[in-house]
Scaffold this motif. Structure first.
Motif, PDB file in Angstrom:
ATOM      1  N   PHE A  80       0.806  -1.223   0.000  1.00 28.21           N
ATOM      2  CA  PHE A  80       0.000   0.000   0.000  1.00 28.21           C
ATOM      3  C   PHE A  80       0.841   1.276   0.000  1.00 28.21           C
ATOM      4  O   PHE A  80       0.456   2.268  -0.623  1.00 28.21           O
ATOM      5  CB  PHE A  80      -0.962   0.000   1.183  1.00 28.21           C
ATOM      6  N   PHE A  81       1.982   1.271   0.697  1.00 29.04           N
ATOM      7  CA  PHE A  81       2.820   2.469   0.714  1.00 29.04           C
ATOM      8  C   PHE A  81       3.389   2.767  -0.671  1.00 29.04           C
ATOM      9  O   PHE A  81       3.226   3.889  -1.178  1.00 29.04           O
ATOM     10  CB  PHE A  81       3.906   2.334   1.776  1.00 29.04           C
ATOM     11  N   PRO A  82       4.031   1.811  -1.345  1.00 29.62           N
ATOM     12  CA  PRO A  82       4.454   2.104  -2.718  1.00 29.62           C
ATOM     13  C   PRO A  82       3.279   2.402  -3.635  1.00 29.62           C
ATOM     14  O   PRO A  82       3.374   3.239  -4.541  1.00 29.62           O
ATOM     15  CB  PRO A  82       5.206   0.835  -3.152  1.00 29.62           C
ATOM     16  N   GLY A  83       2.132   1.739  -3.387  1.00 28.30           N
ATOM     17  CA  GLY A  83       0.949   2.011  -4.201  1.00 28.30           C
ATOM     18  C   GLY A  83       0.482   3.446  -4.064  1.00 28.30           C
ATOM     19  O   GLY A  83       0.057   4.079  -5.042  1.00 28.30           O
ATOM     20  N   SER A  84       0.555   3.985  -2.851  1.00 29.50           N
ATOM     21  CA  SER A  84       0.174   5.382  -2.645  1.00 29.50           C
ATOM     22  C   SER A  84       1.089   6.315  -3.421  1.00 29.50           C
ATOM     23  O   SER A  84       0.651   7.349  -3.940  1.00 29.50           O
ATOM     24  CB  SER A  84       0.214   5.712  -1.151  1.00 29.50           C
ATOM     25  N   MET A  85       2.364   5.957  -3.523  1.00 27.44           N
ATOM     26  CA  MET A  85       3.287   6.797  -4.290  1.00 27.44           C
ATOM     27  C   MET A  85       3.005   6.721  -5.789  1.00 27.44           C
ATOM     28  O   MET A  85       3.143   7.711  -6.510  1.00 27.44           O
ATOM     29  CB  MET A  85       4.724   6.423  -3.949  1.00 27.44           C
ATOM     30  N   TRP A  97       7.742  11.184  -7.412  1.00 29.38           N
ATOM     31  CA  TRP A  97       6.916  10.099  -6.875  1.00 29.38           C
ATOM     32  C   TRP A  97       7.066   8.828  -7.700  1.00 29.38           C
ATOM     33  O   TRP A  97       7.010   7.725  -7.160  1.00 29.38           O
ATOM     34  CB  TRP A  97       5.457  10.536  -6.787  1.00 29.38           C
ATOM     35  N   GLU A  98       7.282   8.978  -8.984  1.00 28.56           N
ATOM     36  CA  GLU A  98       7.526   7.804  -9.825  1.00 28.56           C
ATOM     37  C   GLU A  98       8.796   7.081  -9.375  1.00 28.56           C
ATOM     38  O   GLU A  98       8.810   5.843  -9.227  1.00 28.56           O
ATOM     39  CB  GLU A  98       7.656   8.219 -11.288  1.00 28.56           C
ATOM     40  N   LYS A  99       9.855   7.835  -9.127  1.00 30.62           N
ATOM     41  CA  LYS A  99      11.130   7.227  -8.729  1.00 30.62           C
ATOM     42  C   LYS A  99      11.015   6.548  -7.359  1.00 30.62           C
ATOM     43  O   LYS A  99      11.538   5.449  -7.145  1.00 30.62           O
ATOM     44  CB  LYS A  99      12.221   8.284  -8.724  1.00 30.62           C
ATOM     45  N   LEU A 100      10.343   7.222  -6.432  1.00 27.50           N
ATOM     46  CA  LEU A 100      10.157   6.616  -5.113  1.00 27.50           C
ATOM     47  C   LEU A 100       9.267   5.378  -5.201  1.00 27.50           C
ATOM     48  O   LEU A 100       9.526   4.363  -4.550  1.00 27.50           O
ATOM     49  CB  LEU A 100       9.546   7.636  -4.151  1.00 27.50           C
ATOM     50  N   ALA A 101       8.225   5.458  -6.010  1.00 26.39           N
ATOM     51  CA  ALA A 101       7.327   4.305  -6.183  1.00 26.39           C
ATOM     52  C   ALA A 101       8.093   3.110  -6.736  1.00 26.39           C
ATOM     53  O   ALA A 101       7.907   1.970  -6.277  1.00 26.39           O
ATOM     54  CB  ALA A 101       6.166   4.680  -7.101  1.00 26.39           C
ATOM     55  N   GLU A 102       8.942   3.351  -7.711  1.00 24.05           N
ATOM     56  CA  GLU A 102       9.751   2.262  -8.274  1.00 24.05           C
ATOM     57  C   GLU A 102      10.638   1.637  -7.196  1.00 24.05           C
ATOM     58  O   GLU A 102      10.722   0.405  -7.078  1.00 24.05           O
ATOM     59  CB  GLU A 102      10.632   2.801  -9.405  1.00 24.05           C
ATOM     60  N   LYS A 103      11.300   2.472  -6.436  1.00 25.75           N
ATOM     61  CA  LYS A 103      12.229   1.987  -5.409  1.00 25.75           C
ATOM     62  C   LYS A 103      11.526   1.111  -4.390  1.00 25.75           C
ATOM     63  O   LYS A 103      11.999   0.010  -4.064  1.00 25.75           O
ATOM     64  CB  LYS A 103      12.889   3.177  -4.720  1.00 25.75           C
ATOM     65  N   TYR A 104      10.384   1.575  -3.887  1.00 29.69           N
ATOM     66  CA  TYR A 104       9.696   0.841  -2.826  1.00 29.69           C
ATOM     67  C   TYR A 104       8.877  -0.326  -3.371  1.00 29.69           C
ATOM     68  O   TYR A 104       8.657  -1.308  -2.658  1.00 29.69           O
ATOM     69  CB  TYR A 104       8.852   1.815  -2.000  1.00 29.69           C
ATOM     70  N   THR A 105       8.457  -0.236  -4.615  1.00 32.98           N
ATOM     71  CA  THR A 105       7.805  -1.377  -5.265  1.00 32.98           C
ATOM     72  C   THR A 105       8.799  -2.515  -5.464  1.00 32.98           C
ATOM     73  O   THR A 105       8.528  -3.670  -5.113  1.00 32.98           O
ATOM     74  CB  THR A 105       7.206  -0.947  -6.620  1.00 32.98           C
ATOM     75  N   GLU A 106       9.945  -2.207  -6.017  1.00 39.24           N
ATOM     76  CA  GLU A 106      10.911  -3.244  -6.369  1.00 39.24           C
ATOM     77  C   GLU A 106      11.542  -3.901  -5.148  1.00 39.24           C
ATOM     78  O   GLU A 106      12.119  -4.994  -5.259  1.00 39.24           O
ATOM     79  CB  GLU A 106      11.948  -2.657  -7.330  1.00 39.24           C
ATOM     80  N   ASP A 107      11.382  -3.282  -3.993  1.00 36.27           N
ATOM     81  CA  ASP A 107      11.810  -3.925  -2.746  1.00 36.27           C
ATOM     82  C   ASP A 107      10.944  -5.140  -2.425  1.00 36.27           C
ATOM     83  O   ASP A 107      11.324  -5.988  -1.621  1.00 36.27           O
ATOM     84  CB  ASP A 107      11.746  -2.917  -1.599  1.00 36.27           C
ATOM     85  N   LEU A 108       9.779  -5.239  -3.068  1.00 41.68           N
ATOM     86  CA  LEU A 108       8.849  -6.345  -2.827  1.00 41.68           C
ATOM     87  C   LEU A 108       9.015  -7.473  -3.837  1.00 41.68           C
ATOM     88  O   LEU A 108       8.157  -8.354  -3.942  1.00 41.68           O
ATOM     89  CB  LEU A 108       7.405  -5.829  -2.881  1.00 41.68           C
ATOM     90  N   ASP A 109      10.117  -7.481  -4.559  1.00 44.06           N
ATOM     91  CA  ASP A 109      10.342  -8.450  -5.633  1.00 44.06           C
ATOM     92  C   ASP A 109      10.128  -9.899  -5.194  1.00 44.06           C
ATOM     93  O   ASP A 109       9.562 -10.711  -5.934  1.00 44.06           O
ATOM     94  CB  ASP A 109      11.762  -8.256  -6.165  1.00 44.06           C
ATOM     95  N   SER A 110      10.528 -10.237  -3.983  1.00 45.57           N
ATOM     96  CA  SER A 110      10.457 -11.635  -3.525  1.00 45.57           C
ATOM     97  C   SER A 110       9.021 -12.104  -3.296  1.00 45.57           C
ATOM     98  O   SER A 110       8.767 -13.319  -3.255  1.00 45.57           O
ATOM     99  CB  SER A 110      11.257 -11.811  -2.233  1.00 45.57           C
ATOM    100  N   ILE A 111       8.088 -11.189  -3.170  1.00 47.32           N
ATOM    101  CA  ILE A 111       6.703 -11.564  -2.878  1.00 47.32           C
ATOM    102  C   ILE A 111       6.086 -12.368  -4.016  1.00 47.32           C
ATOM    103  O   ILE A 111       5.156 -13.147  -3.802  1.00 47.32           O
ATOM    104  CB  ILE A 111       5.855 -10.306  -2.578  1.00 47.32           C
ATOM    105  N   GLN A 112       6.609 -12.242  -5.218  1.00 47.55           N
ATOM    106  CA  GLN A 112       6.046 -12.989  -6.345  1.00 47.55           C
ATOM    107  C   GLN A 112       6.130 -14.505  -6.130  1.00 47.55           C
ATOM    108  O   GLN A 112       5.415 -15.260  -6.798  1.00 47.55           O
ATOM    109  CB  GLN A 112       6.745 -12.605  -7.641  1.00 47.55           C
TER     110      GLN A 112
END
Length: 406
Positions: A80-85, A97-112
């Motif tokens: 939700f936090f990266p989603g808000s960005m 916000w795009e750059k921050l969203a990418e950074k915090y989204t890609e931290d979740l890579d292992s969830i796949q």
């Protein structure tokens, strides 16, 4: 599994003055801009704190001392936090916000690859899928792989995606065999999208099977829904109908109704099955004809909570519902759906629910509830309340410009 954080109950202040607040004077035409400006300021403070720490931290709520509570990547709220960005990027076109969203989204890579709970739809849908829809086409493979992981939880005999493993934590004490929660409807968008992206109809078919079984078993005659339905894995029969986060097994947990109306609206988007559209309308009628719904349309945490009107409200339930109604309004000619969503957004935008800049742990909305039965996250900000509120603003903006909500 929802690894909820322990937060003691705080005193709840009556919100009956909401319609008389000076902030209701904000011109309706300016409400989106006003809220976006507010959100940018709050999330700038939030992200500046994290960036200065040198770590990738994921804020979920605050504790009783007002301290920000951060969560691991496998927490069900981590998307939700990266989603808000991503939503702030869509609302502002500011590449910060795009750059921050990418950074915090890609931290979740292992969830796949996560298979031990069902909430990957929230986690990857809010982060990677939003990024994909905003131009990051390289996120496609993560979305499809996550759908594969989620599909391992499908139980063909019962026709459902199992929500929780029954050998973990407090779930192991409930005597469940295959628990399915209404929240699980929110995972289906990821499956539908995975079929669109991959051409593999398996994901679509699982989503439809789950939606149909939930439609059959989760709803009561009055069109409210229970929280948990437990299935027999040997024959697919219903074993129990209970709650985990509501007041009682037969009560009406507010956020559960929000998940229901949102989930069936999404199912209609992908299938055009009128049963789903009709169910979304039925849930709407239950919520907004309910005598225990406050006049500002921000529900108490459970419609049957024993101490109404002295019970906490749940702004997260209101935000989820309003977002669903913006989409529902695109499928139906009746203006009431958008008008109701607009009223909710207007009320969430007042000082009764929207925090002052620099307060509230730098979250946007106050007064949400995680799980009162567990004594957790009572009358606090929650990152998913913010996420769905920002989604409301984006959908409202697009609708009023004559654009698609997605």
């Amino acid at each position: 599994m929802k690894n909820l954080l322990l937060v003691a109950s705080t005193t709840f202040v009556s919100l009956g003055f909401v319609f008389h607040s000076c902030n209701t004077e904000i011109k309706k035409a300016d409400i989106i801009a006003d809220n976006v400006e507010n959100a940018v300021k709050q999330y700038t403070i939030q992200t500046d704190i994290i960036e200065k720490s040198g770590e990738i931290l994921n804020p979920r709520t605050i504790n009783t001392k007002g301290e920000i509570q951060y969560i691991p990547t496998d927490d069900w709220c981590s998307g939700f936090f990266p989603g808000s960005m991503w939503y702030l990027y869509a609302l502002t076109n500011d590449t910060k916000w795009e750059k921050l969203a990418e950074k915090y989204t890609e931290d979740l890579d292992s969830i796949q690859y996560l298979t031990w709970h069902h909430d990957v739809g929230f986690m990857i849908g809010s982060s990677y899928l939003n990024g994909y829809l905003l131009g990051k086409k390289e996120y496609k493979n993560v979305i499809v792989q996550t759908a594969k992981a989620l599909s391992t939880r499908f139980r063909p005999t019962a026709g459902v995606i199992q929500s929780w493993n029954v050998d973990r934590g407090w779930q192991s004490q409930r005597g469940w065999e295959c628990p399915v929660i209404i929240d699980n409807m929110m995972n289906l968008e990821l499956l539908f999208e995975a079929t669109t992206l991959s051409g593999d109809s398996t994901f679509y078919n699982i989503a439809v099977a789950h939606a149909n079984t939930t439609l059959k078993n989760h709803f009561r005659k009055d069109n409210s829904c229970c929280h948990v339905v437990d299935y027999d894995l040997s024959n697919g029969e219903v074993r129990k109908k209970q709650t985990a986060q509501g007041y009682a097994d037969e009560s009406v947990w507010a956020r559960g109704q929000a998940w229901a109306i949102y989930g069936y609206t999404v199912c209609y988007r992908y299938t055009h099955d009128t049963r789903y559209l009709e169910q979304a309308q039925k849930v709407y009628n239950f919520i907004f004809n309910n005598p225990k719904l406050p006049s500002d349309l921000i529900p108490y945490w459970d419609y049957d909570a024993p101490n109404i009107p002295n019970e906490p409200r749940d702004a997260s339930a209101a935000a989820v519902t309003a977002s669903a109604l913006y989409e529902l309004s695109t499928y139906l000619s009746d203006k009431k759906y958008k008008e109701t969503a607009d009223k909710i957004v207007e009320n969430l935008s007042t000082p009764a629910y929207r925090a002052e800049i620099g307060t509230n742990g730098n979250f946007i909305l106050m007064h949400s509830v995680g799980s009162i039965p567990h004594g957790q996250e009572i009358d606090v900000p929650l990152n998913y309340a913010d996420y769905y509120f920002l989604e409301c603003l984006l959908r409202k903006s697009r609708l009023e410009k004559g654009k698609s909500i997605r």
